[in-house]
Design an enzyme around this catalytic site. Structure first.
Site, short mmCIF file in Angstrom:
data_model
loop_
_atom_site.label_atom_id
_atom_site.label_comp_id
_atom_site.label_asym_id
_atom_site.label_seq_id
_atom_site.Cartn_x
_atom_site.Cartn_y
_atom_site.Cartn_z
N CYS A 226 -1.35 -0.46 8.98
CA CYS A 226 -0.61 -1.65 8.54
C CYS A 226 0.85 -1.30 8.22
CB CYS A 226 -1.30 -2.24 7.32
SG CYS A 226 -0.39 -3.54 6.48
N CYS B 226 2.02 -2.40 4.75
CA CYS B 226 1.39 -1.54 3.74
C CYS B 226 2.17 -0.24 3.60
CB CYS B 226 -0.06 -1.21 4.12
SG CYS B 226 -1.15 -2.63 4.23
#
Length: 139
Positions: A65, A68
């Protein structure tokens, strides 16, 4: 106050007056109030969030991600600022899909603030360190 060790899972009783003394686990000597996010395993997650008496802010994330990975340094900075007030932890949703499902995580990064296992608040999407600190303190 009970604090669960993020390494071995031992429950340690620490008087709040000793928080400034950098308490360590009586079993494995890991810091109980780290100034960085701790990585939680699927096996330890439930015990950690329910038995730790300080609030626990969990970042649900995944290695693939992009947002993230972009938020990770901000989360680490927030952990330094919030140390001794709460514990910041990370849970890799790839390693713990059943926990992600249990908490209805549909997008990452998602942060959930827990107090003794109860969800107090949640925030989805990447935010900066000041926003993380403000979110955590709002409860």
């Amino acid at each position: 106050m009970n604090l669960v060790c993020s390494e071995c899972g031992a429950v340690n009783r620490v008087p709040k007056s000793k928080f400034t003394d950098k308490p360590v686990c009586g079993k494995c000597k890991t810091s109980l109030l780290p100034n960085h996010p701790v990585d939680l395993s699927a096996d330890l997650f439930a015990k950690f969030i329910t038995r730790t008496e300080l609030p626990v802010l969990v970042d649900f994330w995944a290695p693939w991600c992009g947002p993230c990975r972009m938020m990770a340094p901000a989360f680490a900075t927030a952990a330094e600022e919030l140390s001794a007030q709460m514990i910041l932890a990370k849970l890799n949703t790839e390693d713990a899909p059943q926990i992600s499902s249990q908490f209805g995580i549909t997008g990452i990064p998602t942060m959930i603030l827990f107090q003794r296992g109860n969800e107090l608040n949640r925030q989805s999407g990447a935010i900066n360190s000041q926003q993380i600190v403000a979110f955590a303190r709002r409860g």
